[in-house]
Design a protein around this motif. Structure first.
Motif, PDB file in Angstrom:
ATOM      1  N   ALA A  67       0.819  -1.217   0.000  1.00 12.42           N
ATOM      2  CA  ALA A  67       0.000   0.000   0.000  1.00 12.42           C
ATOM      3  C   ALA A  67       0.849   1.262   0.000  1.00 12.42           C
ATOM      4  CB  ALA A  67      -0.939   0.004   1.203  1.00 12.42           C
ATOM      5  N   ASN A  68       2.165   1.109   0.219  1.00 15.24           N
ATOM      6  CA  ASN A  68       3.070   2.248   0.240  1.00 15.24           C
ATOM      7  C   ASN A  68       3.540   2.509  -1.193  1.00 15.24           C
ATOM      8  OD1 ASN A  68       5.430   3.922   0.466  1.00 15.24           O
ATOM      9  ND2 ASN A  68       5.575   3.361   2.624  1.00 15.24           N
ATOM     10  N   SER A  69       2.993   3.522  -1.829  1.00 15.37           N
ATOM     11  CA  SER A  69       3.299   3.786  -3.234  1.00 15.37           C
ATOM     12  C   SER A  69       4.765   4.122  -3.452  1.00 15.37           C
ATOM     13  CB  SER A  69       2.423   4.931  -3.757  1.00 15.37           C
ATOM     14  OG  SER A  69       2.644   6.115  -3.001  1.00 15.37           O
ATOM     15  N   GLY A  70       5.386   4.764  -2.464  1.00 15.58           N
ATOM     16  CA  GLY A  70       6.796   5.112  -2.614  1.00 15.58           C
ATOM     17  C   GLY A  70       7.690   3.887  -2.664  1.00 15.58           C
ATOM     18  N   MET A  71       7.423   2.894  -1.810  1.00 16.89           N
ATOM     19  CA  MET A  71       8.244   1.687  -1.787  1.00 16.89           C
ATOM     20  C   MET A  71       7.999   0.818  -3.013  1.00 16.89           C
ATOM     21  SD  MET A  71      10.143   1.921   0.885  1.00 16.89           S
ATOM     22  CE  MET A  71      10.728   0.249   1.156  1.00 16.89           C
ATOM     23  N   THR A  72       6.738   0.679  -3.417  1.00 17.77           N
ATOM     24  CA  THR A  72       6.470  -0.136  -4.606  1.00 17.77           C
ATOM     25  C   THR A  72       7.068   0.502  -5.856  1.00 17.77           C
ATOM     26  OG1 THR A  72       4.303   0.960  -4.796  1.00 17.77           O
ATOM     27  CG2 THR A  72       4.381  -1.165  -3.654  1.00 17.77           C
ATOM     28  N   GLN A  73       6.999   1.833  -5.953  1.00 21.09           N
ATOM     29  CA  GLN A  73       7.620   2.509  -7.092  1.00 21.09           C
ATOM     30  C   GLN A  73       9.130   2.337  -7.071  1.00 21.09           C
ATOM     31  OE1 GLN A  73       6.115   4.035  -9.740  1.00 21.09           O
ATOM     32  NE2 GLN A  73       8.201   4.133 -10.555  1.00 21.09           N
ATOM     33  N   ALA A  74       9.727   2.372  -5.869  1.00 20.52           N
ATOM     34  CA  ALA A  74      11.170   2.169  -5.754  1.00 20.52           C
ATOM     35  C   ALA A  74      11.560   0.756  -6.182  1.00 20.52           C
ATOM     36  CB  ALA A  74      11.629   2.427  -4.317  1.00 20.52           C
ATOM     37  N   PHE A  75      10.711  -0.222  -5.871  1.00 18.59           N
ATOM     38  CA  PHE A  75      10.995  -1.598  -6.297  1.00 18.59           C
ATOM     39  C   PHE A  75      11.004  -1.702  -7.816  1.00 18.59           C
ATOM     40  CE2 PHE A  75       9.354  -5.708  -7.716  1.00 18.59           C
ATOM     41  CZ  PHE A  75      10.303  -6.558  -7.181  1.00 18.59           C
ATOM     42  N   TRP A  76       9.987  -1.141  -8.465  1.00 17.58           N
ATOM     43  CA  TRP A  76       9.935  -1.213  -9.924  1.00 17.58           C
ATOM     44  C   TRP A  76      11.039  -0.381 -10.562  1.00 17.58           C
ATOM     45  CZ3 TRP A  76       7.808  -5.193 -11.679  1.00 17.58           C
ATOM     46  CH2 TRP A  76       6.664  -5.723 -11.105  1.00 17.58           C
ATOM     47  N   ASN A  77      11.431   0.711  -9.905  1.00 17.33           N
ATOM     48  CA  ASN A  77      12.581   1.469 -10.404  1.00 17.33           C
ATOM     49  C   ASN A  77      13.843   0.615 -10.374  1.00 17.33           C
ATOM     50  OD1 ASN A  77      11.031   3.764 -10.818  1.00 17.33           O
ATOM     51  ND2 ASN A  77      11.608   4.717  -8.889  1.00 17.33           N
ATOM     52  N   THR A  78      13.996  -0.171  -9.309  1.00 18.90           N
ATOM     53  CA  THR A  78      15.158  -1.054  -9.208  1.00 18.90           C
ATOM     54  C   THR A  78      15.164  -2.068 -10.337  1.00 18.90           C
ATOM     55  OG1 THR A  78      15.003  -0.836  -6.799  1.00 18.90           O
ATOM     56  CG2 THR A  78      16.443  -2.558  -7.651  1.00 18.90           C
ATOM     57  N   VAL A  79      13.988  -2.620 -10.645  1.00 18.44           N
ATOM     58  CA  VAL A  79      13.884  -3.567 -11.758  1.00 18.44           C
ATOM     59  C   VAL A  79      14.215  -2.885 -13.081  1.00 18.44           C
ATOM     60  CG1 VAL A  79      12.310  -5.060 -13.040  1.00 18.44           C
ATOM     61  CG2 VAL A  79      12.186  -4.990 -10.548  1.00 18.44           C
ATOM     62  N   LEU A  80      13.690  -1.678 -13.277  1.00 22.34           N
ATOM     63  CA  LEU A  80      13.924  -0.948 -14.525  1.00 22.34           C
ATOM     64  C   LEU A  80      15.374  -0.508 -14.683  1.00 22.34           C
ATOM     65  CD1 LEU A  80      10.707   1.278 -14.646  1.00 22.34           C
ATOM     66  CD2 LEU A  80      11.209  -0.749 -16.023  1.00 22.34           C
ATOM     67  N   ILE A  81      16.105  -0.440 -13.585  1.00 27.46           N
ATOM     68  CA  ILE A  81      17.529  -0.110 -13.653  1.00 27.46           C
ATOM     69  C   ILE A  81      18.374  -1.368 -13.833  1.00 27.46           C
ATOM     70  CG2 ILE A  81      19.491   0.773 -12.329  1.00 27.46           C
ATOM     71  CD1 ILE A  81      17.561   2.797 -11.057  1.00 27.46           C
ATOM     72  N   SER A  82      18.085  -2.398 -13.048  1.00 29.43           N
ATOM     73  CA  SER A  82      18.940  -3.587 -13.011  1.00 29.43           C
ATOM     74  C   SER A  82      18.834  -4.434 -14.274  1.00 29.43           C
ATOM     75  CB  SER A  82      18.589  -4.440 -11.784  1.00 29.43           C
ATOM     76  OG  SER A  82      18.727  -3.715 -10.597  1.00 29.43           O
ATOM     77  N   VAL A  83      17.612  -4.679 -14.741  1.00 31.11           N
ATOM     78  CA  VAL A  83      17.432  -5.581 -15.891  1.00 31.11           C
ATOM     79  C   VAL A  83      18.014  -5.000 -17.178  1.00 31.11           C
ATOM     80  CG1 VAL A  83      15.735  -6.769 -17.321  1.00 31.11           C
ATOM     81  CG2 VAL A  83      15.455  -6.729 -14.838  1.00 31.11           C
ATOM     82  N   PRO A  84      17.666  -3.758 -17.579  1.00 28.95           N
ATOM     83  CA  PRO A  84      18.281  -3.214 -18.808  1.00 28.95           C
ATOM     84  C   PRO A  84      19.799  -3.100 -18.710  1.00 28.95           C
ATOM     85  CG  PRO A  84      16.362  -1.918 -18.187  1.00 28.95           C
ATOM     86  CD  PRO A  84      16.657  -2.824 -17.037  1.00 28.95           C
ATOM     87  N   THR A  85      20.297  -2.714 -17.539  1.00 30.01           N
ATOM     88  CA  THR A  85      21.751  -2.615 -17.379  1.00 30.01           C
ATOM     89  C   THR A  85      22.412  -3.959 -17.603  1.00 30.01           C
ATOM     90  OG1 THR A  85      21.549  -0.787 -15.811  1.00 30.01           O
ATOM     91  CG2 THR A  85      23.601  -2.029 -15.792  1.00 30.01           C
ATOM     92  N   THR A  86      21.864  -4.997 -16.999  1.00 27.06           N
ATOM     93  CA  THR A  86      22.450  -6.336 -17.140  1.00 27.06           C
ATOM     94  C   THR A  86      22.411  -6.799 -18.589  1.00 27.06           C
ATOM     95  OG1 THR A  86      21.737  -6.886 -14.882  1.00 27.06           O
ATOM     96  CG2 THR A  86      22.298  -8.716 -16.346  1.00 27.06           C
ATOM     97  N   VAL A  87      21.289  -6.601 -19.244  1.00 28.81           N
ATOM     98  CA  VAL A  87      21.156  -7.031 -20.645  1.00 28.81           C
ATOM     99  C   VAL A  87      22.135  -6.275 -21.540  1.00 28.81           C
ATOM    100  CG1 VAL A  87      19.613  -7.101 -22.635  1.00 28.81           C
ATOM    101  CG2 VAL A  87      18.760  -7.749 -20.373  1.00 28.81           C
ATOM    102  N   LEU A  88      22.218  -4.957 -21.372  1.00 30.05           N
ATOM    103  CA  LEU A  88      23.107  -4.164 -22.215  1.00 30.05           C
ATOM    104  C   LEU A  88      24.569  -4.529 -21.989  1.00 30.05           C
ATOM    105  CD1 LEU A  88      21.448  -0.623 -21.988  1.00 30.05           C
ATOM    106  CD2 LEU A  88      21.639  -2.075 -24.012  1.00 30.05           C
ATOM    107  N   VAL A  89      24.956  -4.702 -20.741  1.00 28.33           N
ATOM    108  CA  VAL A  89      26.353  -5.044 -20.449  1.00 28.33           C
ATOM    109  C   VAL A  89      26.716  -6.395 -21.052  1.00 28.33           C
ATOM    110  CG1 VAL A  89      27.957  -5.662 -18.597  1.00 28.33           C
ATOM    111  CG2 VAL A  89      26.565  -3.610 -18.399  1.00 28.33           C
ATOM    112  N   VAL A  90      25.856  -7.382 -20.879  1.00 23.48           N
ATOM    113  CA  VAL A  90      26.157  -8.720 -21.393  1.00 23.48           C
ATOM    114  C   VAL A  90      26.211  -8.713 -22.918  1.00 23.48           C
ATOM    115  CG1 VAL A  90      25.297 -11.086 -21.574  1.00 23.48           C
ATOM    116  CG2 VAL A  90      25.212  -9.904 -19.376  1.00 23.48           C
ATOM    117  N   VAL A  91      25.256  -8.055 -23.576  1.00 28.63           N
ATOM    118  CA  VAL A  91      25.219  -8.040 -25.046  1.00 28.63           C
ATOM    119  C   VAL A  91      26.419  -7.288 -25.613  1.00 28.63           C
ATOM    120  CG1 VAL A  91      23.953  -7.195 -27.044  1.00 28.63           C
ATOM    121  CG2 VAL A  91      22.722  -8.303 -25.183  1.00 28.63           C
TER     122      VAL A  91
END
Length: 279
Positions: A67-91
């Motif tokens: 129910a805490n919008s700030g924490m849930t948004q921070a979680f999805w921000n972490t996903v949006l940072i970590s996944v593209p970074t990992t994919v770009l670095v590996v490729v």
């Protein structure tokens, strides 16, 4: 007698491994149990008291976290940072590693030495200059800006790792593929990448864990709307006494995701670490 000694030695080793495993798991279990307790119960005693009073446990804290919008948004921000970074670095590292290992072009060795030299550059040196550059480009405080910074500083090690791994592949295998009419792109995608899967998986795990757990770069380059979970939790720590019911489940969520990723790719990780050790 020797068999008995080996059995005892194996038993001792296994016992020590179990002990180390329990010591390693204890903080994770403690954090999980703490995340299931109310702030009032946490103030009264440690997490181990749940064994005497299991009625303390509930998932109300996780409901409050969702129910805490700030924490849930921070979680999805972490996903949006970590996944593209990992994919770009590996490729990008896979493409560059193959080029440095098997393609002849002018200045190849000099460029590779320059990439290796970047390994000794501390990340702190680039924080202020890159922040100024991102400010001029309109990337400062945004998720793409954080991703680009992580990609830039993750590539030198990634290129170095994959180049050395690809260079160990049998030359005859690639020459046979070229004689059969295979293009460089086809050789790279159909031959090199499948053979290099353990190294690619190991690199992906390392890169993902590093970016997911990063706070320094995100603290400087991400504003309040783009901050990842580590920064959001750090801001919650300042009010530890009044929001432990949100802090504990948020910290457990931040911890369990990289642990799950590691165990999901454990087999590939071990293969990548052991690659070349028996050659």
């Amino acid at each position: 007698m020797n068999a008995v000694r080996r059995g005892l030695a194996n038993g001792v080793v296994q016992g020590l491994l179990v002990l180390v495993g329990l010591i390693w798991v204890t903080p994770l279990a403690g954090l999980f149990l703490s995340s299931l307790r109310s702030a009032q119960d946490t103030a009264k005693g440690g997490w181990w008291t749940v064994f005497a009073a299991p009625g303390q446990l509930s998932f109300d804290n996780y409901s409050a976290l969702l129910a805490n919008s700030g924490m849930t948004q921070a979680f999805w921000n972490t996903v949006l940072i970590s996944v593209p970074t990992t994919v770009l670095v590996v490729v990008l590292a896979a493409l560059a590693g193959y080029a440095f290992a098997w393609l002849d072009f002018p200045g190849r060795d000099a460029v590779f030495l320059g990439v290796v030299a970047l390994l000794v550059v501390p990340v702190q040196i680039g924080l202020l200059p890159v922040a100024k550059l991102f400010g001029q480009l309109g990337l400062f405080g945004t998720i793409p800006g954080v991703v680009l910074f992580h990609v830039a500083y993750g590539l030198p090690f990634a290129v170095f790792l994959l180049r050395n791994y690809f260079a160990e592949m049998p030359k005859e295998m690639l020459e046979a593929a070229r004689m059969d009419g295979g293009s460089e792109w086809r050789i790279f995608t159909r031959l090199v990448l499948p053979v290099g899967r353990p190294a690619l998986a190991s690199l992906a795990i390392f890169q993902f864990l590093w970016v997911w757990n990063d706070m320094l770069v995100a603290l400087l380059f991400a504003d309040s709307s783009a901050q990842p979970l580590t920064v959001a939790l750090q801001s919650q720590v300042r009010q530890f006494g009044s929001n432990i019911d949100v802090l504990a489940p948020g910290a457990f969520l931040s911890l369990i995701v990289p642990v799950a990723v590691f165990f999901a790719f454990q087999r590939h990780f071990v293969q990548g670490v052991m690659a070349g050790s028996v050659k």
